[in-house]
Design a protein around this motif. Structure first.
Motif, PDB file in Angstrom:
ATOM      1  N   GLN A 171     -13.309  31.061  19.511  1.00 42.55           N
ATOM      2  CA  GLN A 171     -12.478  29.977  20.035  1.00 42.55           C
ATOM      3  C   GLN A 171     -13.281  29.060  20.954  1.00 42.55           C
ATOM      4  O   GLN A 171     -13.041  27.857  21.023  1.00 42.55           O
ATOM      5  N   LEU A 172     -14.245  29.637  21.658  1.00 47.17           N
ATOM      6  CA  LEU A 172     -15.049  28.846  22.586  1.00 47.17           C
ATOM      7  C   LEU A 172     -16.367  28.374  21.988  1.00 47.17           C
ATOM      8  O   LEU A 172     -17.088  27.600  22.602  1.00 47.17           O
ATOM      9  N   LYS A 173     -16.679  28.836  20.801  1.00 46.34           N
ATOM     10  CA  LYS A 173     -17.980  28.528  20.211  1.00 46.34           C
ATOM     11  C   LYS A 173     -18.158  27.034  19.964  1.00 46.34           C
ATOM     12  O   LYS A 173     -19.226  26.470  20.234  1.00 46.34           O
ATOM     13  N   LYS A 174     -17.128  26.374  19.454  1.00 39.75           N
ATOM     14  CA  LYS A 174     -17.246  24.945  19.174  1.00 39.75           C
ATOM     15  C   LYS A 174     -17.599  24.170  20.434  1.00 39.75           C
ATOM     16  O   LYS A 174     -18.469  23.302  20.418  1.00 39.75           O
ATOM     17  N   LEU A 175     -16.921  24.498  21.517  1.00 43.97           N
ATOM     18  CA  LEU A 175     -17.181  23.788  22.761  1.00 43.97           C
ATOM     19  C   LEU A 175     -18.550  24.159  23.318  1.00 43.97           C
ATOM     20  O   LEU A 175     -19.246  23.325  23.897  1.00 43.97           O
ATOM     21  N   SER A 176     -18.968  25.409  23.146  1.00 43.65           N
ATOM     22  CA  SER A 176     -20.283  25.831  23.631  1.00 43.65           C
ATOM     23  C   SER A 176     -21.400  25.049  22.957  1.00 43.65           C
ATOM     24  O   SER A 176     -22.399  24.708  23.594  1.00 43.65           O
ATOM     25  N   ASN A 177     -21.245  24.763  21.665  1.00 46.44           N
ATOM     26  CA  ASN A 177     -22.261  23.976  20.964  1.00 46.44           C
ATOM     27  C   ASN A 177     -22.370  22.573  21.556  1.00 46.44           C
ATOM     28  O   ASN A 177     -23.465  22.020  21.682  1.00 46.44           O
ATOM     29  N   ILE A 178     -21.240  22.023  21.932  1.00 47.68           N
ATOM     30  CA  ILE A 178     -21.234  20.683  22.519  1.00 47.68           C
ATOM     31  C   ILE A 178     -21.842  20.704  23.917  1.00 47.68           C
ATOM     32  O   ILE A 178     -22.674  19.854  24.261  1.00 47.68           O
ATOM     33  N   THR A 179     -21.445  21.687  24.726  1.00 49.66           N
ATOM     34  CA  THR A 179     -21.980  21.741  26.095  1.00 49.66           C
ATOM     35  C   THR A 179     -23.473  22.043  26.089  1.00 49.66           C
ATOM     36  O   THR A 179     -24.211  21.581  26.956  1.00 49.66           O
ATOM     37  N   ARG A 180     -23.943  22.806  25.106  1.00 51.10           N
ATOM     38  CA  ARG A 180     -25.381  23.068  25.016  1.00 51.10           C
ATOM     39  C   ARG A 180     -26.133  21.768  24.738  1.00 51.10           C
ATOM     40  O   ARG A 180     -27.181  21.509  25.330  1.00 51.10           O
ATOM     41  N   TYR A 181     -25.597  20.953  23.838  1.00 53.36           N
ATOM     42  CA  TYR A 181     -26.227  19.661  23.549  1.00 53.36           C
ATOM     43  C   TYR A 181     -26.260  18.800  24.813  1.00 53.36           C
ATOM     44  O   TYR A 181     -27.274  18.151  25.117  1.00 53.36           O
ATOM     45  N   MET A 182     -25.189  18.806  25.553  1.00 59.92           N
ATOM     46  CA  MET A 182     -25.130  17.999  26.772  1.00 59.92           C
ATOM     47  C   MET A 182     -26.152  18.478  27.798  1.00 59.92           C
ATOM     48  O   MET A 182     -26.777  17.674  28.497  1.00 59.92           O
ATOM     49  N   LYS A 183     -26.346  19.779  27.881  1.00 54.74           N
ATOM     50  CA  LYS A 183     -27.326  20.321  28.824  1.00 54.74           C
ATOM     51  C   LYS A 183     -28.749  19.962  28.415  1.00 54.74           C
ATOM     52  O   LYS A 183     -29.632  19.835  29.262  1.00 54.74           O
ATOM     53  N   ASP A 184     -28.968  19.793  27.115  1.00 53.52           N
ATOM     54  CA  ASP A 184     -30.303  19.424  26.636  1.00 53.52           C
ATOM     55  C   ASP A 184     -30.575  17.924  26.752  1.00 53.52           C
ATOM     56  O   ASP A 184     -31.730  17.506  26.795  1.00 53.52           O
ATOM     57  N   HIS A 185     -29.508  17.112  26.782  1.00 55.53           N
ATOM     58  CA  HIS A 185     -29.674  15.653  26.734  1.00 55.53           C
ATOM     59  C   HIS A 185     -28.999  14.953  27.920  1.00 55.53           C
ATOM     60  O   HIS A 185     -28.725  13.748  27.840  1.00 55.53           O
ATOM     61  N   TYR A 186     -28.771  15.684  29.006  1.00 58.52           N
ATOM     62  CA  TYR A 186     -28.023  15.138  30.142  1.00 58.52           C
ATOM     63  C   TYR A 186     -28.680  13.899  30.757  1.00 58.52           C
ATOM     64  O   TYR A 186     -28.006  13.049  31.343  1.00 58.52           O
ATOM     65  N   ALA A 187     -30.021  13.789  30.651  1.00 56.45           N
ATOM     66  CA  ALA A 187     -30.716  12.664  31.270  1.00 56.45           C
ATOM     67  C   ALA A 187     -30.609  11.390  30.437  1.00 56.45           C
ATOM     68  O   ALA A 187     -30.978  10.307  30.896  1.00 56.45           O
ATOM     69  N   GLU A 188     -30.110  11.513  29.222  1.00 53.45           N
ATOM     70  CA  GLU A 188     -29.961  10.357  28.341  1.00 53.45           C
ATOM     71  C   GLU A 188     -28.607   9.685  28.551  1.00 53.45           C
ATOM     72  O   GLU A 188     -27.761  10.184  29.297  1.00 53.45           O
ATOM     73  N   SER A 189     -28.415   8.577  27.884  1.00 53.69           N
ATOM     74  CA  SER A 189     -27.139   7.874  27.955  1.00 53.69           C
ATOM     75  C   SER A 189     -26.138   8.577  27.041  1.00 53.69           C
ATOM     76  O   SER A 189     -26.217   8.467  25.813  1.00 53.69           O
ATOM     77  N   ILE A 190     -25.225   9.330  27.643  1.00 48.20           N
ATOM     78  CA  ILE A 190     -24.228  10.095  26.891  1.00 48.20           C
ATOM     79  C   ILE A 190     -22.838   9.594  27.264  1.00 48.20           C
ATOM     80  O   ILE A 190     -22.541   9.382  28.437  1.00 48.20           O
ATOM     81  N   SER A 191     -21.997   9.428  26.267  1.00 47.81           N
ATOM     82  CA  SER A 191     -20.610   9.039  26.514  1.00 47.81           C
ATOM     83  C   SER A 191     -19.697   9.918  25.675  1.00 47.81           C
ATOM     84  O   SER A 191     -20.138  10.597  24.740  1.00 47.81           O
ATOM     85  N   LEU A 192     -18.423   9.897  25.987  1.00 52.29           N
ATOM     86  CA  LEU A 192     -17.440  10.643  25.207  1.00 52.29           C
ATOM     87  C   LEU A 192     -17.473  10.179  23.756  1.00 52.29           C
ATOM     88  O   LEU A 192     -17.420  10.989  22.819  1.00 52.29           O
ATOM     89  N   GLU A 193     -17.606   8.873  23.573  1.00 53.89           N
ATOM     90  CA  GLU A 193     -17.597   8.310  22.224  1.00 53.89           C
ATOM     91  C   GLU A 193     -18.838   8.751  21.427  1.00 53.89           C
ATOM     92  O   GLU A 193     -18.736   9.110  20.247  1.00 53.89           O
ATOM     93  N   SER A 194     -20.001   8.727  22.078  1.00 54.28           N
ATOM     94  CA  SER A 194     -21.226   9.100  21.372  1.00 54.28           C
ATOM     95  C   SER A 194     -21.239  10.587  21.029  1.00 54.28           C
ATOM     96  O   SER A 194     -21.714  10.992  19.967  1.00 54.28           O
ATOM     97  N   MET A 195     -20.685  11.418  21.916  1.00 57.50           N
ATOM     98  CA  MET A 195     -20.627  12.853  21.654  1.00 57.50           C
ATOM     99  C   MET A 195     -19.614  13.154  20.554  1.00 57.50           C
ATOM    100  O   MET A 195     -19.826  14.040  19.724  1.00 57.50           O
ATOM    101  N   ALA A 196     -18.507  12.433  20.543  1.00 53.11           N
ATOM    102  CA  ALA A 196     -17.503  12.623  19.493  1.00 53.11           C
ATOM    103  C   ALA A 196     -18.107  12.295  18.128  1.00 53.11           C
ATOM    104  O   ALA A 196     -17.905  13.033  17.148  1.00 53.11           O
ATOM    105  N   GLU A 197     -18.867  11.214  18.072  1.00 50.71           N
ATOM    106  CA  GLU A 197     -19.516  10.841  16.814  1.00 50.71           C
ATOM    107  C   GLU A 197     -20.559  11.878  16.408  1.00 50.71           C
ATOM    108  O   GLU A 197     -20.676  12.229  15.230  1.00 50.71           O
ATOM    109  N   GLN A 198     -21.305  12.390  17.385  1.00 48.88           N
ATOM    110  CA  GLN A 198     -22.353  13.382  17.125  1.00 48.88           C
ATOM    111  C   GLN A 198     -21.775  14.639  16.467  1.00 48.88           C
ATOM    112  O   GLN A 198     -22.391  15.229  15.581  1.00 48.88           O
TER     113      GLN A 198
END
Length: 276
Positions: A171-198
């Motif tokens: 149940q938490l795996k989907k969100l964990s994949n997203i949060t892992r990506y955010m932790k790897d790319h936090y210094a970049e320009s990230i938005s809700l829209e760009s993550m949704a598309e990703q």
């Protein structure tokens, strides 16, 4: 399981090391950490005093000389009513990637008494050497760390896991994949829209997913990751505050200072002076 009241914790490894090792923040007692979860495997080792742990709604009292293993995506809470001395080790789940099951899953539990004693001793030795502060000690700490990983994989890994545990983890795996990506790319320009598309979601669906499973909105979660890294740079480097801000994904130093003050109650410059 309804996870709307559970918060996802951001775990950032120590600089130059594949883990995070630290003294428990509730060591002075009168402390409660509400239900939360994270992708990393976590070990709490109590040297002195006691803790009240809750894992998946089950209580586990911990006394001096005992430890508990918190698995990836396992909801837990901690109460420290009294003064205690506790060391915490956090290990990224992907450390064990080659040992995952077909469900991309791994689970650990305790071993026999002798092995448990060795794990506790390893954690003690790692912390004492690590906090000694000498750069050369890093290799010794790593040697102890890899012995600990070996014990986890060969002695503590469980293959027959309760179906409910597996279901909750998925149940938490989907969100964990997203949060892992955010932790790897936090210094970049990230938005809700760009993550949704990703990740092929609509922005509204991704927003609801964060609020439901992480107990926090997307913007605040990303802000927490950036502040976690920025705080470490303030403590460990002499970098200019504007450079720290820009290097950790903030648009400017003003936005960084405002976010920092909202979370920590002081400006970055004041925080740095207090830690000199």
């Amino acid at each position: 399981m309804d996870l709307k009241n559970y918060q996802h914790e951001v775990v950032v490894t120590d600089e130059g090391l594949p883990f995070k090792l630290f003294a428990f923040e509730g060591q002075n007692g009168n402390y409660v950490r509400e239900k939360h979860w994270h992708r990393s495997i976590e070990i709490f080792a109590v040297w002195e005093g006691r803790l009240e742990f809750t894992l998946q709604e089950k209580r586990f009292p911990l006394n001096g000389g005992e430890f508990v293993i918190v698995n990836s995506n396992e909801v837990h809470s901690i109460a420290a009513p009294d003064v205690n001395k506790t060391v915490v080790l956090q290990i990224p789940q992907d450390t064990f990637a080659e040992y995952f099951t077909d469900d991309q899953f791994i689970w650990f539990s305790h071993g026999d008494r002798e092995t448990d004693h060795r794990v506790f001793t390893l954690l003690q030795e790692m912390y004492l050497i690590y906090t000694n502060g000498e750069e050369a000690n890093k290799l010794q700490v790593l040697s102890l760390y890899y012995e600990l990983l070996y014990i986890l994989v060969t002695k503590y890994r469980k293959f027959n896991v309760n179906e409910e545990i597996l279901k909750n983890s998925k149940q938490l795996k989907k969100l964990s994949n997203i949060t892992r990506y955010m932790k790897d790319h936090y210094a970049e320009s990230i938005s809700l829209e760009s993550m949704a598309e990703q990740f092929n979601y609509s922005p509204s669906y991704l927003s609801r997913m964060f609020q439901k499973h992480a107990g926090i909105n997307f913007k605040d979660y990303l802000l927490g990751i950036r502040l976690e890294h920025a705080v470490r740079e303030l403590e460990e480097t002499n970098g200019q505050i504007v450079d720290i801000a820009l290097g950790n994904g903030f648009p400017n130093s003003k936005a960084f200072s405002n976010a920092f003050r909202d979370k920590y109650g002081v400006l970055p410059s004041e925080y740095r002076r207090s830690n000199e």
